[in-house]
Design an enzyme around this catalytic site. Structure first.
Site, PDB file in Angstrom:
ATOM      1  N   ARG A   1      -3.578 -10.240   5.273  1.00 41.95           N
ATOM      2  CA  ARG A   1      -3.824  -9.863   3.475  1.00 41.95           C
ATOM      3  C   ARG A   1      -2.960  -9.456   2.558  1.00 41.95           C
ATOM      4  NH1 ARG A   1      -6.121  -6.467  -0.273  1.00 41.95           N
ATOM      5  NH2 ARG A   1      -7.860  -7.656  -1.448  1.00 41.95           N
TER       6      ARG A   1
ATOM      7  N   LYS B   1       0.608  -1.319   0.024  1.00 47.71           N
ATOM      8  CA  LYS B   1      -0.016   0.022  -0.229  1.00 47.71           C
ATOM      9  C   LYS B   1       0.804   1.145   0.077  1.00 47.71           C
ATOM     10  CE  LYS B   1      -4.727  -1.802   1.352  1.00 47.71           C
ATOM     11  NZ  LYS B   1      -5.352  -2.030   2.162  1.00 47.71           N
TER      12      LYS B   1
END
Ligand code: HH2
Length: 261
Positions: free
Chosen positions: A242, A208
């Site tokens: 995740r 991210k």
């Protein structure tokens, strides 16, 4: 500490880190199988990008992306469908998904809560202010951890009121969803406070942009930051990580577990 790894299978042209790589169902299925060999216990199949600014995808299109992939991966791992559309979740459940990962925490589609209740599936409720098109406009919190925690507590209440068994609910603070760098760091630093909600925590930091904000790295060069943040989250009590890079993460977790004993 033994978090499960949830491998990401994005069947999209535009996901922020792997868009277009697995749009072909056969390629997505092969990728999912590889993630299982690498150590993923759960595969999260998604047909709509939720990256900041992403445009919504038409239901028929999303369904045609994910349905053959879920069907092709049945029996190979626990399957999660990453969608906020009840019709897509329903089709995925019918072919074998047992978890609904809804980034809108059941607010995106009025039929989603009833579907999850009726089918008895696991449900991931994630924090996101607004929607992916608007969430990064100007995220403001007085205390991000308190606010995310209160939001998630409210969504657990709404879900159980709709008939979803509390035991089937997992919670996710939504790293990167409507948060500045400092908000993301603070949520990770104070993750223990979210454990007080009493439900398993799912954490998605993989590749991210907050990692890039720390060190200037591009999206294809964030494995180190993904591992550091995921190991930290695991030590602080995350139950599911995740991740895109399952093989590297599995090794990092084995070493972290060996150290902790
Ligand atoms: N992050 C993404 C998508 N779904 N679901 C949960 N529960 N938690 C997350 O942190 C999360 C999520 C974004 O990652 P990715 O799927 O790789 O990107 P895109 O949304 O662009 O497809």
């Amino acid at each position: 500490m033994k978090p499960k790894l949830m491998g990401v299978v994005n069947v999209t042209p535009d996901s922020f880190s792997d868009g277009g790589r697995y749009l072909d169902p056969a390629a997505a299925i092969r990728h999912g199988e590889e993630l299982v060999r690498d150590g993923a216990e759960i595969l999260d199949v998604g047909g709509e990008s939720t990256r900041p600014g992403a445009e919504p995808v038409d239901q028929a299109e999303e369904l045609s992306r994910v349905e053959p992939v879920v069907a092709g991966l049945v029996g190979k791992a626990t399957l999660s469908i990453d969608t906020s559309k009840a019709a897509v979740a329903q089709a995925a459940i019918e072919v074998g998904a047992s978890i609904v990962n809804d980034v809108t925490a059941l607010r995106g589609d009025a039929d989603m809560a009833a579907l999850c209740a009726e089918r008895g599936v696991g449900v991931v409720l994630m924090h996101m202010p607004g929607n992916p098109r608007t969430m990064q406009d100007e995220p403001i919190y007085v205390d991000v951890v308190d606010e995310v925690k209160a939001f998630l507590a409210g969504r657990v209440e709404a879900a159980t009121a709709a008939g979803i068994d509390e035991e089937r609910i997992w919670l996710d603070p939504g790293i990167g969803f409507g948060k500045t760098l400092e908000h993301n760091l603070e949520l990770l630093r104070r993750l223990g406070e979210l454990r007080e909600l009493g439900r398993p925590l799912v954490i998605g930091t993989s590749r991210k942009s907050f990692i890039g904000k720390v060190d200037g790295s591009d999206v294809e060069d964030r494995i180190g930051g993904s591992i550091a943040s995921s190991v930290f989250a695991a030590v602080e009590g995350a139950d599911v990580l995740r991740v895109h890079d399952v093989s590297e993460m599995a090794q990092a977790m084995r070493v972290a577990e060996a150290i902790l004993g």
